[in-house]
Structure formats: C-alpha cells, structure tokens
Design an enzyme around this catalytic site. Structure first.
Site, short mmCIF file in Angstrom:
data_model
loop_
_atom_site.label_atom_id
_atom_site.label_comp_id
_atom_site.label_asym_id
_atom_site.label_seq_id
_atom_site.Cartn_x
_atom_site.Cartn_y
_atom_site.Cartn_z
N ASN A 151 -1.95 0.07 -4.34
CA ASN A 151 -2.71 -0.90 -5.12
C ASN A 151 -3.55 -1.80 -4.21
O ASN A 151 -4.72 -2.08 -4.50
CB ASN A 151 -1.75 -1.73 -5.98
CG ASN A 151 -1.04 -0.88 -7.01
OD1 ASN A 151 -1.60 -0.50 -8.02
ND2 ASN A 151 0.23 -0.55 -6.73
N GLY A 201 8.90 13.84 -7.80
CA GLY A 201 8.90 14.24 -6.40
C GLY A 201 7.76 13.68 -5.58
O GLY A 201 7.33 14.31 -4.61
N GLY A 202 7.26 12.48 -5.96
CA GLY A 202 6.27 11.81 -5.13
C GLY A 202 6.93 11.17 -3.92
O GLY A 202 8.11 11.43 -3.61
N THR A 237 3.56 -6.22 -1.36
CA THR A 237 2.48 -5.42 -1.91
C THR A 237 1.12 -6.07 -1.71
O THR A 237 0.11 -5.38 -1.66
CB THR A 237 2.72 -5.15 -3.41
OG1 THR A 237 4.09 -4.83 -3.61
CG2 THR A 237 1.90 -3.99 -3.89
N LYS A 294 3.07 -7.29 -10.21
CA LYS A 294 2.76 -7.40 -8.78
C LYS A 294 1.77 -6.32 -8.36
O LYS A 294 0.98 -6.52 -7.42
CB LYS A 294 4.05 -7.35 -7.95
CG LYS A 294 4.83 -6.04 -8.00
CD LYS A 294 4.43 -5.08 -6.92
CE LYS A 294 5.12 -3.74 -7.06
NZ LYS A 294 4.75 -2.80 -5.98
N ALA A 331 7.91 3.48 0.52
CA ALA A 331 8.63 4.76 0.56
C ALA A 331 8.84 5.25 1.99
O ALA A 331 9.93 5.71 2.35
CB ALA A 331 7.87 5.80 -0.25
N ASP A 345 8.67 -8.61 -3.69
CA ASP A 345 7.82 -7.45 -3.91
C ASP A 345 6.35 -7.85 -3.92
O ASP A 345 5.48 -7.12 -3.43
CB ASP A 345 8.21 -6.78 -5.23
CG ASP A 345 7.88 -5.29 -5.25
OD1 ASP A 345 7.38 -4.77 -4.24
OD2 ASP A 345 8.12 -4.65 -6.29
N TRP A 355 7.92 8.00 -3.38
CA TRP A 355 9.04 7.13 -3.68
C TRP A 355 10.24 7.92 -4.19
O TRP A 355 11.38 7.65 -3.82
CB TRP A 355 8.62 6.07 -4.68
CG TRP A 355 9.62 4.98 -4.99
CD1 TRP A 355 9.88 4.46 -6.21
CD2 TRP A 355 10.47 4.27 -4.07
NE1 TRP A 355 10.84 3.47 -6.13
CE2 TRP A 355 11.21 3.33 -4.82
CE3 TRP A 355 10.67 4.34 -2.69
CZ2 TRP A 355 12.15 2.48 -4.24
CZ3 TRP A 355 11.60 3.49 -2.11
CH2 TRP A 355 12.34 2.57 -2.88
#
Length: 335
Positions: A255, A11-12, A247, A190, A139, A243, A14
């Site tokens: 990150n 349930g974070g 990122t 990544k 997200a 990706d 994402w």
C-alpha cells in the site's frame, strides 16, 4: 508427524510466511493454493518462487489445491485477499466442520456490502468459531524468523488462548484480545492510510507531513472503530498504532509503495496493472465512504485516498482541499 495440524488457505507471501511460522510452532501444515502448477512447484522445489522467492520452506509444509484435509485440522488460517474471501469460503463451506476455528488473516472491508471479514465468515460458514490475526508484520521478515508481535482477537477467551499457543513461538508473539471489531477496523483502515503516507513520501512533502498524517489518520481510524463497537485501547496497541506505523513507514508495504508511485506521478490503473499481489487499501478505500456515512463519521484522509485511487482525482488538488479544511480542536469526535 505432529499432533498439531494447521491449514493455511492462500499461497501469497503472507500465507506462505504464516505456514512457515505454523511449522516453527510445531504443526504439520497444508498450504492450500488455487494455482496447481505453483503448488506442485512448491512441493518439488521447497520454495514459493512467485510470492516469497529465496525463502526455503520446511519439510513439514505441504502445498496442495485440495481442501479435503480440513476435518483433521486444529485451525484454518484464512489468508486470501479480503475481496475474495466470500467466494473462497463458499467453496470451503461444504467441507467445514462446525467446530473448526476460522482465523482471519485478511485485512479489509468488503466492497458493496461494507462487511468486515468476521461477518463474511459468519454469513458463509455459519456459527463457526472465529478469530482475527492482525498486527505489524511484513511477510518476508516473519518468513525469515525475525522477531515480531501480533494481535490475536477472539470473543471466546479460552479458544483465543488455545490459538495463541497453537501458532506462537518466542520470535512470533501473539497478544490476545477480545476486541474482534476493533482489530478488524484497524487492520483495514491502516492500509488506506499507508497509501496516503506513500503519497506524502512520493511528493517529498517531508517528515512533518507524514507524522501529521499518521496521527490524524489514527484519529480517523479510532472514530470509526469506536462507532462500530471497537475499543479505543485497541487503536493504541499492536493492531492499531503498531500496524499503522509499520505500514506507513516501511517500504515493504504494497500500500505504501502504491501511494509512493502515485506521488511520483503514476496513474492508479497503470500501477495496479503491473502488480501480481493485491493492494488491499485501494479496495478498502472504496468501501470507507459508505461505511463512514452510515456511522456519521468524518474520514477526510481516507476519503481523499478513495478519490485519488479509485476516481482519478487530481492529486495536488485533493491534497490542497485537505489542507484548506477548517482548524478544529484536536480531540473532537468528528461525528
């Protein structure tokens, strides 16, 4: 009620965003959390105020701590952090039907074992159908319904196509691949390279340096992916270059912001202590050295991130060591 049911474990931010997307795709969704108080608050308020504040959740999404609804699901999206996936699946295993697809949405390499997430699934659940969902997505943007494209990898082409139809919409476009290994390796590495990119930004080393890092980082990613059985074409697609670019340049990346804070003079331990969400690249960096050594692959950028993030190496000295490496042909394999 819909005839499509999807369970999202984790349930974070994402996990919550994917649960919202699954509802948009026409499914009834259970979002499984560990935190009972948060699950109750989500059901009461219609908002995940901890990980995705300000986003209204659809009525067809139900938050729970129970795991007894797996048998009614068409698929389970596994969105727990990579380093916790094995322990989570060990609890789910007694309730998991052997035909129920496990869709891995975590990105990382397991510390200690060097295992990719598909291997962790097989070792804990047995021979269940496995797919991997990975690609350039934040997200918050997915939760808001902004356009995104992503890779869904599965060795079973028919199942993969079914899963694409199960979760895809016009604004969330899954592209199918059979390269499970390549997609997993790209998604894991990544995150490590994003830390390095954040360091470059934090130290104000310039856009030239960041472009060089992304390109040489892609070369490291590609070498390891191919050595492990992945395809070079995957590295040029959404799960690889797509990706990696997002990122390494997007300030919504945990990150990247971790690396930026390092570049600004922060200590890794202090930065991580202030965070609620997991910074996966730190853990994956710790796994890279052993995995790369096993396959006789040179990964100097990832190794440098590991030294700085996990072994308190001096940042400037580590960068200088990278810059002093011998010149080489660009297309050398590095083996």
């Amino acid at each position: 009620m819909s005839d499509k049911r999807i369970t999202v474990v984790g349930g974070g931010a994402w996990g919550t965003a994917l649960a919202i997307q699954a509802v948009r795709a026409g499914a009834d969704v259970e979002l499984v959390l560990r935190d009972r108080a948060l699950a109750e608050r989500i059901d009461t308020s219609g908002e995940n105020d901890v990980y995705l504040p300000g986003i209204k959740l659809p009525e067809a999404l139900r938050a729970t701590v129970a795991i007894d609804g797996l048998r009614e699901s068409n698929a389970v999206l596994l969105v727990t952090p990579a380093q916790h996936l094995r322990s989570t699946l060990s609890k789910l295993a007694p309730h998991w039907p052997e035909t129920l697809p496990a869709v891995i949405c975590a990105k990382g390499i397991e510390k200690g074992t060097g295992a990719l997430m598909a291997q962790v699934v097989t070792e804990t659940l047995g021979d269940v159908p496995v797919a991997v969902l990975s690609g350039p997505t934040f997200a918050q943007e997915v939760a808001k319904g902004l356009p995104a494209a992503i890779t869904l990898a599965c060795s079973d082409r028919n199942l993969g196509k079914d899963l694409v139809e199960l979760i895809g919409t016009s604004a969330f476009r899954p592209y199918f691949s059979t390269d499970v290994v390549g997609v997993e390796v790209a998604g894991a590495i990544k995150n490590v390279l994003a830390i390095a990119s954040g360091v470059v930004a934090g130290l104000e080393l310039g856009d030239n340096a960041r472009a060089a890092l992304i390109t040489r980082g892609l070369a490291e990613m590609s070498r390891l992916a191919v050595a492990m059985g992945g395809r070079i074409e995957t590295m040029m697609g959404l799960a690889g270059l797509g990706d990696l670019t997002l990122t390494c340049t997007g300030t919504l990346s945990r990150n990247y912001t971790f690396g930026f804070a390092l570049g600004q003079g922060g200590k890794a331990e202090d930065i991580l202590a202030e965070r609620r969400s997991v910074t996966e690249g730190v853990h994956t960096a710790a796994s890279i050295t052993a995995v790369a050594s096993k396959y006789a692959i040179e990964m100097p950028i990832c190794s440098a991130v590991d030294q700085v993030a996990n072994h308190d190496a001096d940042l400037r000295s580590t960068i200088n060591a990278l810059l002093q490496r011998p010149f080489r042909d660009e297309l050398e394999t590095g083996k």
